[in-house]
Structures are given as C-alpha cells and as structure tokens.
Design an enzyme around this catalytic site. Structure first.
Site, PDB file in Angstrom:
ATOM      1  N   LYS A 260       0.856  -1.185   0.000  1.00 49.05           N
ATOM      2  CA  LYS A 260       0.000   0.000   0.000  1.00 49.05           C
ATOM      3  C   LYS A 260       0.891   1.233   0.000  1.00 49.05           C
ATOM      4  CE  LYS A 260      -3.614  -2.317   2.759  1.00 49.05           C
ATOM      5  NZ  LYS A 260      -4.381  -2.261   4.018  1.00 49.05           N
ATOM      6  N   HIS A 261       0.293   2.378  -0.282  1.00 49.23           N
ATOM      7  CA  HIS A 261       1.073   3.616  -0.299  1.00 49.23           C
ATOM      8  C   HIS A 261       1.475   4.009   1.119  1.00 49.23           C
ATOM      9  CE1 HIS A 261       0.590   4.383  -4.541  1.00 49.23           C
ATOM     10  NE2 HIS A 261      -0.720   4.258  -4.456  1.00 49.23           N
ATOM     11  N   SER A 262       2.629   4.640   1.228  1.00 51.38           N
ATOM     12  CA  SER A 262       3.108   5.115   2.525  1.00 51.38           C
ATOM     13  C   SER A 262       2.127   6.124   3.102  1.00 51.38           C
ATOM     14  CB  SER A 262       4.476   5.784   2.377  1.00 51.38           C
ATOM     15  OG  SER A 262       5.450   4.869   1.946  1.00 51.38           O
ATOM     16  N   ALA A 270       4.118   0.050  -3.541  1.00 49.85           N
ATOM     17  CA  ALA A 270       3.068   0.787  -4.259  1.00 49.85           C
ATOM     18  C   ALA A 270       3.531   2.167  -4.696  1.00 49.85           C
ATOM     19  CB  ALA A 270       1.825   0.902  -3.379  1.00 49.85           C
ATOM     20  N   ASP A 271       4.509   2.734  -3.998  1.00 50.23           N
ATOM     21  CA  ASP A 271       4.984   4.081  -4.336  1.00 50.23           C
ATOM     22  C   ASP A 271       5.919   4.095  -5.536  1.00 50.23           C
ATOM     23  OD1 ASP A 271       3.600   5.128  -2.151  1.00 50.23           O
ATOM     24  OD2 ASP A 271       5.284   4.766  -0.795  1.00 50.23           O
TER      25      ASP A 271
END
Length: 627
Positions: A260-262, A270-271
């Site tokens: 998932k994004h930070s 994800a980033d």
C-alpha cells in the site's frame, strides 16, 4: 514460440498452483478467535489483555505506532483498579501489527507515566500485559508482556508466492536451454508448424519504430512515409513491469502494508510504480516524436494529435476511472478532478510539446554542431533543461515560500496527529493549500493514505496541481534516457556508462536531500507530495532498471521481456480495464475469510495474471487501444 506462448499460460498455471499450495490443509495455522473476551480480531491485529494488579490505582493506556513520526499518543483503554490481591482488573483490546507499537501506561488520577514499552505484535497473537508492583519494592511498578498464544506468520503467503514464481522462472529458462540444444530442437521442430514459427519470429522482432509513448502500441505506418528506426523491447518490458505492479497493488496487494502507499514519508512497493510509468512515458515521447518527424509529418499536425490525446486522457480519468458508479450517478459537485490519468495527460502534453518545439527530424544535425560530442545528449537539450529547472524552481518557491493560513511556511508534514498535533489541518502544506484554493475540497481525494496513521481530517490529493510539476521533471528525465538510447545507438558501452552516471548522480542528490533519513532530511522522499527527492530517488532506480533490461533484453537477448512485454504494449487498455472491471467477476469474488492475507493474495495474483493473459491474447490478435 514455445517460450512466447508458454509463459502467459505458465503464469496462470503458477497462480493456480499457488492457490492450491496456500489452500492446502495445514498450510498455515488458523487463528482461534474463541475465548478472547469477545474481541473480534481483524486483519493485522492482535489481542492484548491488560492486567491491572495495582490496588486503588486506575490506569490509562495510550498507544502509537513507531512508524508515525512525532505523533501524539492515542487513548487505547481505561482500566479500573484491582479490588483485591490476586484478582486483577482486566481489559481486552486489539492492537495493530503492521508496525512496532509504543504503549504508555499512566496513572489515571495523577496523569503520571507508570511505564512505557515498545513491542512488535504478531498478527492474531494473544498477549498479556501485566502491570504490578515489583517484588523488590512496593513503590516500584513493573510492566511485563507475556505471549499467551503465538501469532501466525502473515508474511508466509508472500514467501510461498515468491518461491512459486521463482520456480516458474527457473522452469522457463531451463526450457529455453533445452531448446538451444540441437537434438532437442530437431525433435520439437517436427511437431511445430513452420508457418507458425515464422509468424512468432516476426512478432518477437517487435512492432515498427515510433510506438505510442503512452500505450506502447505501434503507430500506424500509413500516416507518414516510412523511415529508418528501431524499437527497444526493454522500454515495453519496463512499462509492463510497472503496469503489472500497479494492477497488483491497486487490487489490494494481499492487503499487506508494504503493498500500500506510505502514510506519508518513505517508500513502499506501491509508491514505485506510477513514477516509473511516467519515466518510461518520457523515454517513449522522445523516440516517438523523433520517429514521426522523420517520417515527414508536420509539427502542427503532431501538435494537434498531442493535444487531443492529452484531452482524452484527462476525460477518461475524470469520467470513467475516477467515479464509482456503483454508488450512484456522477455528481458534479463531488467529482474528483485530479487523478492518475489526468496527471499523465498534463505531463504528456507539457513534455511532448517541449520536445516538439525543439525537435529536429535528424538528430545527427545536432550532434555535428556541438563541441562536446560526449555530452551531446545534454547539450542538444540545454534550452529544455533550462525550462525544466525553471519549473523546479517554481515548485521549490511555492513549496517553501508560499504563506499558508494557519500553517508554518514551508511545512511538508501530514498534519493530523503528526508534529505533536500542532498543525492538524495543514496536510501537505502549500500543495494541499493550492488544491483547496483552486479546485475546492469537494473535488479532491477524500481518503488519502495519511488518514491511516496520522488521522488527518482534511481532503488531500496525491495527484494534485503542485506535484504535477515534479511529474513533468520525472518524465523529462525519461526523455533524457530516450536521447541516450538514440544518440548513442549501437554504442552499448556508452549507453551503459551514461545510464550508470545518471543513476549515481540522481542517487547522490537523493542522499543529500534526505540525509539518508526517512523523516529528518531537508526534503524527505514523499509520494503524496511528489517531492523532488522522491523524483530523483525513483529516477535513479529507473535508470538502473533500464540499464539492466537494456543489457539483458536488447543487447544479450537473454530474455524477451515475456510476460511483461505484452501489457507494456497495451498499457492504457490494461489500466483502464482493470479500474473499470475491478468489482466484477472474474477480477473479484467473495472470499471465505475476508480477514485473511492468504486469500486476498491469491485473488490479487490470479486477477493480475489474468490481465497479463488478456494483454497477451490482444497482442497476438494485434488489437491495441490507441487514443
């Protein structure tokens, strides 16, 4: 042919094998949620039983994540005092297992800290925190943590998936080795129609030069006179890798936090994917513009095509991808204006026009007029570089000098409970303020990743206006990679040296900006802000990956880019398709246990592999979505 046809099928087979392996009886221990004082645990949670053995002392327990930078403690639970020795008061709570936890136990009446401890809880584990007087003295209080029930290894499904994928890769390369043996090849050739073999060889050579910089599909040859050119499979392969990862993480990535994004500063898997897609788009823009101009097309006609394509991308993002039509008709008062395709459209337009204005049909003319041929990939674009540096100066000026009401000038933090709760509504600083001022809060993303840890309350869009400047910078760094591949065509050593130099220079800039710290640098790496350190760090990785792919795929021919090459050739179709059909079977189905990483991971791998297979079928049928 065996490899090209077999790998997409092998990918689906691997997904099926993975599903069987993960679903096998006894494969993973299942948590027993009974007898847990009626606390129903969810994914990434553990049970904590807090025993207060102190007579006459009520306790308040606070919690915060180690990953949450300078955050306020959050109230976890209040516990009454023990009424008699040996009969502690007990409170049961669930705690997060994604990152390490910091627990602070206070005397409720005096608001005085009793003890503090740091611990990384495991998923579905059962723990007891014993707060009692130390045997060595009445006034000394000890806090002991006891494991009642061992947690499950939530990362085990990822390890199994990795090993299955590794076995598939080894099997494919072993098959290629067998095909390289003359006796084995002669035996196989008897069973293969020579006409099909010729067709595959022709398709493996790639499509005509001048591919679409966004979709990766071939440009129609009939529009312009033919011209010499070449196509690099490494670009389509890199684009496909970024796209496949994007599909996987957008579908959930097994619900693991590192897919998932930070929440704010830092990097997760994800980033990585969106910036790499922007980088490859930049590389393809230069190759495409140069190729089309060499074929005799006018700049004016190409400018119209660029503007139309950018407009279509923005419209697709606003009206097709962004809205959730399952919740009802599109609301003009609530429609999100920024987005992934919108940013791609704006970035593509700016960079493509910038290259078009200064493009020369024959790059050899530029090379012959420069005094420093070893720097011609830079010196031939000195004016474009000045404009890009000017854009970056605008980003720096607005970010660090623009006054933001109620917030410190130059603020880069998440707001919420971060920075000890002093700037609750300052999420994103100048970037968030500009979006709210020009677009309105109702037209921004309402559930940013910062809400997870930092409990932010205001809307914030990671694809906002200010960050688009740095996506343009990243795309132009991709243009630089394209110029290196073009100007030094056939000079493998020079290409590899320049890719290495750019990788090192951008890496050193990132180190200087971040001071090798996640949160303490001058400009931390931040996907939500698209900070300049984020751009330089991801560009350094991009140059390194492109270097490796160019060497392995195009120079040595050790790998054809399969299966990533196929989605890379039809990227817009795959991206839009996976967004539109996300909630439809066979891309989503009801899980037996919705709180299981294992089941989510199986679903996300299978659906991602399905999109790769769809891209393969479309490629074989020569179906490409052009905009």
């Amino acid at each position: 042919m065996l490899e090209a046809r077999g790998v997409p099928a092998a990918l689906l087979l691997a997904a099926v094998v993975l599903g069987c392996a993960l679903r096998a009886p006894g494969g993973f221990p299942q948590p027993d949620l009974d007898n847990k004082n009626h606390v129903e645990l969810k994914m990434d949670q553990a049970l904590l039983l807090i025993h207060n053995e102190l007579l006459g002392t009520n306790l308040t327990v606070y919690w915060k994540s180690e990953y949450c930078y300078q955050c306020l403690f959050q109230l976890l639970v209040n516990i009454s005092h023990s009424r008699k020795p040996g009969k502690p008061a007990i409170a049961s709570v669930s705690v997060s297992t994604q990152h390490g936890s910091i627990l602070q136990i206070n005397n409720t009446l005096e608001e005085k800290e009793v003890c503090r401890l740091e611990y990384r809880f495991g998923e579905f584990g059962n723990y007891s925190l014993l707060v009692k007087h130390n045997h060595s003295g009445v006034n000394e209080i000890a806090c002991d943590l006891v494991v009642n029930e061992n947690p499950v290894d939530s990362n085990l499904p990822v390890i199994v998936a990795f090993l299955v994928g590794l076995v598939v890769i080894i099997a494919v390369f072993f098959l290629r080795f067998l095909l390289s043996l003359e006796d084995f090849t002669n035996w196989v050739s008897k069973a293969i129609n020579s006409r099909e073999t010729d067709h595959l060889i022709n398709s493996d050579l790639g499509s005509p030069s001048g591919a679409d910089p966004l979709t990766g599909d071939p440009q129609p040859e009939a529009r312009c006179p033919s011209a010499s050119g070449y196509r690099l499979r490494c670009l389509d392969t890199f684009r496909g890798i970024a796209l496949v990862l994007m599909v996987f993480v957008n579908y959930g990535g097994g619900r693991y936090w590192y897919f998932k994004h930070s929440s704010w500063n830092g990097l997760t898997v994800a980033d990585l994917v969106f910036p790499w897609f922007v980088f490859i788009m930049g590389s393809s823009i230069f190759l495409s513009v140069t190729s089309v101009l060499q074929r005799g097309c006018s700049k004016f006609k190409l400018l119209g095509k660029i503007a139309w394509r950018s407009f279509l991308l923005i419209c697709i993002g606003i009206f097709i991808v962004n809205p959730n039509y399952c919740l009802g008709p599109l609301s003009w008062n609530k429609v999100r204006i920024p987005g992934v395709l919108q940013r791609l459209g704006v970035t593509y337009f700016v960079v493509a026009v910038l290259e078009l204005l200064f493009a020369k049909p024959r790059h050899e003319n530029c090379v012959s007029n420069r005094r420093f041929p070893f720097l011609r990939d830079v010196t031939c674009s000195w004016f474009q570089w000045l404009l890009i540096l000017l854009l970056e100066s605008i980003w720096l000026g607005l970010t660090f000098l623009l006054p933001v009401p109620g917030c410190p000038t130059g603020y880069l933090g998440p707001g919420g409970i971060g920075d000890l709760g002093r700037y609750v509504n300052c999420t994103g600083g100048a970037a968030g303020y500009i979006d709210h001022l020009l677009l309105g809060s109702d037209h921004l993303y309402q559930h940013p990743s910062s809400t997870v840890l930092y409990h932010t309350k205001v809307a914030y869009d990671p694809e906002g206006i200010l960050g688009t400047i740095n996506s343009i910078v990243m795309a132009f760094l991709g243009v630089q990679a394209g110029k290196i591949l073009t100007y030094y065509k056939g000079q493998t050593k020079d290409i590899l040296i320049r890719f290495t130099v750019w990788c090192c220079v951008l890496g050193l800039i990132s180190v200087a900006l971040t001071k090798m710290s996640q949160n303490e640098g001058f400009i931390p790496v931040n996907k939500n802000l698209w900070s300049i350190s984020y751009v330089t760090a991801l560009s350094a990785f991009a140059f390194f990956i492109l270097l490796a792919l160019y060497l392995v795929v195009d120079v040595k021919g050790l790998w054809t880019g399969t299966p990533f090459f196929y989605p890379g050739m039809n990227s817009i179709l795959v991206y839009v398709g996976h967004e539109v059909f996300e909630n439809y079977f066979p891309f989503q189905w009801e899980l037996e246990d919705n709180q299981s990483h294992k089941e989510h991971l199986i679903q996300n791998i299978v659906t991602t592999a399905l999109w790769v297979f769809i891209a393969y079928v479309l490629y074989k049928k020569k179906i490409f979505w052009k905009i």
